[in-house]
Each structure stands twice: as structure tokens, then as C-alpha cells.
Enzyme design. Structure first.
Site, PDB file in Angstrom:
ATOM      1  N   SER A 256      -2.381   5.910  -4.840  1.00 51.02           N
ATOM      2  CA  SER A 256      -1.069   6.192  -5.417  1.00 51.02           C
ATOM      3  C   SER A 256      -1.106   7.514  -6.188  1.00 51.02           C
ATOM      4  O   SER A 256      -1.376   8.560  -5.610  1.00 51.02           O
ATOM      5  CB  SER A 256      -0.638   5.016  -6.289  1.00 51.02           C
ATOM      6  OG  SER A 256       0.753   4.997  -6.456  1.00 51.02           O
TER       7      SER A 256
ATOM      8  N   ASP B 118       4.329  -0.735   2.240  1.00 50.48           N
ATOM      9  CA  ASP B 118       4.705   0.293   1.277  1.00 50.48           C
ATOM     10  C   ASP B 118       6.162   0.680   1.511  1.00 50.48           C
ATOM     11  O   ASP B 118       6.725   0.437   2.587  1.00 50.48           O
ATOM     12  CB  ASP B 118       3.812   1.533   1.453  1.00 50.48           C
ATOM     13  CG  ASP B 118       2.650   1.581   0.481  1.00 50.48           C
ATOM     14  OD1 ASP B 118       2.887   1.316  -0.709  1.00 50.48           O
ATOM     15  OD2 ASP B 118       1.524   1.890   0.899  1.00 50.48           O
TER      16      ASP B 118
ATOM     17  N   HIS C  79       1.615  -2.072  -1.350  1.00 51.61           N
ATOM     18  CA  HIS C  79       1.116  -0.932  -2.104  1.00 51.61           C
ATOM     19  C   HIS C  79      -0.124  -1.266  -2.927  1.00 51.61           C
ATOM     20  O   HIS C  79      -0.970  -0.394  -3.168  1.00 51.61           O
ATOM     21  CB  HIS C  79       2.228  -0.432  -3.039  1.00 51.61           C
ATOM     22  CG  HIS C  79       1.899   0.837  -3.756  1.00 51.61           C
ATOM     23  ND1 HIS C  79       1.799   2.043  -3.113  1.00 51.61           N
ATOM     24  CD2 HIS C  79       1.637   1.096  -5.071  1.00 51.61           C
ATOM     25  CE1 HIS C  79       1.513   2.997  -3.988  1.00 51.61           C
ATOM     26  NE2 HIS C  79       1.397   2.446  -5.185  1.00 51.61           N
TER      27      HIS C  79
END
Length: 345
Positions: free
Chosen positions: A134, A219, A251
Site C-alpha cells: 500500500s 482491491d 487489500h
């Protein structure tokens, strides 16, 4: 974007406790050096975990945590340590000053200095492999574009794993997520890897260094868009980059699966002993062909299809889609190593 997939405060708290428990286990069971300073700042620390065998000639896996540049820490990010150290890989978990204390410019500088520190401290390493999740994938991507002259060393970078990352920061400037960052449009442009590739035309220091850009099937569309576009920009710029969508993970699961021994990036091994080896073990009944291993070694690498090396970005996308298909969440992260292992080495 970092907040997606959280089903409320209860689930977020559970994830945090689980990550902290994995870190405690790593600290209790592995040889380690904790809170090692790589700079003068209070937040400039790293934890280093070692395999049982005593050696500095090891591959080093360096991890940058996510958290939208404003949360997370190294103290809850060691979930991949046990699987990797069991395979003879040293693991480095890097802390950096998150917002509001740290600015994006500071974070980018800190992670670059952390990598230079690892190289200087362990000059006999068998390769440094960077992984970021991320916001951490954004920081790892900025390391990819670093000019190492001012650091006095060129790290022995052998691979990048960019997992569910953010590579164009400009869409964030006018969102609530920017409140702690206080990021201006100029800040976003200066710290966007995508812009460096498209506008500044940054060239690879080592064109042979493989980059895998991965995103979870669940995601958000924005993560998918940014990941695909960044991989395409890397290919156009001369990098050896591949894209992979990992099935059945969101995610958080895409990186949390690193806790699983049969899933983690545990395929790094002693390339001096097995350089050029070939392995033909199937995953879920699938066989791929001719997987050559050099510096990234997989003890359980399935064979992969014979596909010609790409000559442009469109072929690069086609090859990467043919290269690896993660058949389930339980094999998702292993697929990252397998893709890089075949595609580049």
C-alpha cells in the site's frame, strides 16, 4: 485506499492484534537485532531478523509497511519473518516517520537511507529484495527511482515486490486522507513514481532488476488502475516489470497471507548452491514449463509456459498475464516470487 476492506472497528482491531501477535512471535523465536538506528531521527529504526545459521552472506528481504503514510509501524509488521527466516532469508522491517510528524519528502528520504544502511552494514549480502504494501509500495517504488550517488553506495537490489500500491498521489491532494499529510500538488507530483516515469523519464539504474506489481482481486478499482498503469510505465521506461492480480484476496489479505508457510515469500534460497536449478512441482494440479531459477530460488516453483520475452509494453502485459495465475489465496504470495523468478532471471 488503505482503509478499504475494513469491516468496521472490530475487524480493524482484530487485524492489528493479529499483526502484533505475529511480531511478538518473530521476536520470541528468531535471532534479531531490534530498533537498530539507520539515522539520527527518533523514528529512523529498523528490526533485523536472521536465520539460524550465522552468516552475513544472506539475501535480505526489506519491508515497508502501509497505513496511508499516517498509521502502522514496524512493531506490527513482522508477520512474514518466521516463514522467510526458516528459508535462510534475513528480514528487515523498516520504521519511518509517519504523518503528521513526517512529510512525504522525509519518508521517501528515510526509506532510501534505510536501504543504503543495509547495504553498508552487510556488504556481502546475496541480494536485497524490497517489498512494500500500500503506502509502503509507494515508498518502495520511490526507492526504485533513487539516485544513489548522494548515499555513497549502490545497493545490491535484486528484486522489487510492490503490493497493492499507490503510484500517482495527485488524486489524493483534495481528499480527507490528505489532512494529516498536508500534501500540496507540488508535493504530490514530486513524490509520484508514475510522474517520474512519464514526465522526468527516469531511467533504471539496473535494467535487469525485476519488478513485480501485484494487486488483490478484491482491491478497489483505483488500486487496480494505478497498479496496471505503473507496470506499463515501467515497461515503457526500460524496466523489467510484470503485473499480477492475485485471486481471492483483498487489500489486507494479500499481505497478511505472508504469515502462511506455504504462501509466503519463502522461496529465496542460496543461489550459490542451486543457481540455474529447475523445479517442476505442481500447485493445485497445474504444470507450467521451464522455470529457470538463478538468484530467486523456489523449492516449489511450478513450471511456466514458454513465452517470448516482451519487446514493448503491450507484449509485457500479455506475457505477465500468461506467466502466472494464482489458483487460490493460499498460493497468492508464492506466485509473486514465481513470476519474478521466471520472467526475469
Amino acid at each position: 485506499m488503505d482503509g478499504e476492506g475494513v469491516g468496521g472497528g472490530g475487524e480493524a482491531a482484530w487485524r492489528k492484534l493479529s499483526a502484533e501477535a505475529a511480531t511478538r512471535k518473530a521476536r520470541d523465536t528468531c535471532r534479531s537485532q531490534l530498533h537498530v538506528p539507520y539515522g539520527d531521527g527518533d523514528g529512523e529504526k529498523m528490526d533485523i531478523y536472521f536465520p539460524d545459521q550465522a552468516s552475513e552472506a544472506l539475501p535480505f528481504f526489506v519491508f515497508f509497511h502501509g497505513g496511508y503514510w499516517q498509521s502502522g509501524s514496524k512493531d506490527e509488521s513482522a508477520f512474514m519473518v518466521n516463514p522467510l527466516t526458516a528459508q535462510g532469508v534475513a528480514v528487515v522491517i523498516v520504521a519511518y516517520d509517519i504523518a503528521p510528524k513526517g512529510t512525504l519528502d522525509q519518508m521517501v528520504d528515510q526509506v532510501a537511507r534505510s536501504v543504503a544502511f543495509v547495504e553498508k552494514r552487510y556488504p556481502s549480502n546475496k541480494g536485497i529484495y524490497l517489498c512494500g504494501h500500500s503506502a509502503g509500495a509507494h515508498l518502495a517504488a520511490m526507492v526504485l527511482l533513487t539516485n544513489w550517488t548522494k548515499h555513497g553506495v549502490t545497493p545490491n537490489l535484486r528484486g522489487f515486490f510492490l503490493v497493492s500500491g499507490v503510484y500517482d498521489l495527485q488524486p489524493l491532494v483534495f481528499t480527507s486522507q490528505n489532512a494529516p499529510l498536508l500534501m500540496t500538488l507540488e508535493d504530490a507530483q514530486r513524490n509520484s513514481p508514475q510522474r517520474h516515469l512519464e514526465v522526468a523519464r527516469t531511467q533504471p539504474v539496473d535494467p535487469a532488476c525485476p519488478v513485480l506489481v501485484a494487486v488483490g482481486q478484491h482491491d478497489s478499482p483505483e488500486f487496480h488502475r494505478q497498479s496496471r498503469e505503473f507496470q506499463q510505465a515501467l515497461c515503457r521506461g526500460g524496466w523489467r516489470a510484470s503485473f499480477e492480480e492475485l485471486r481471492d484476496v483483498d487489500h489486507f489479505e494479500i499481505i497478511e497471507n505472508l504469515t502462511q508457510k506455504d504462501d509466503a515469500l519463502t522461496q529465496l534460497d542460496d543461489h550459490d548452491k542451486q543457481k540455474g536449478g529447475r523445479y517442476t512441482k505442481p500447485i493445485d494440479g497445474s504444470f507450467w514449463k521451464n522455470c529457470t531459477t538463478n538468484d530467486i530460488i523456489s523449492k516449489n516453483t511450478p513450471t511456466l509456459p514458454q513465452v517470448a520475452a516482451p519487446t514493448d509494453s503491450s507484449q509485457c502485459i500479455q506475457v505477465s498475464s500468461q506467466c502466472v495465475q494464482a489458483s487460490s489465496a493460499s498460493s497468492s504470495v508464492m506466485a509473486i516470487v514465481e513470476a519474478v523468478d521466471w520472467f526475469y532471471l
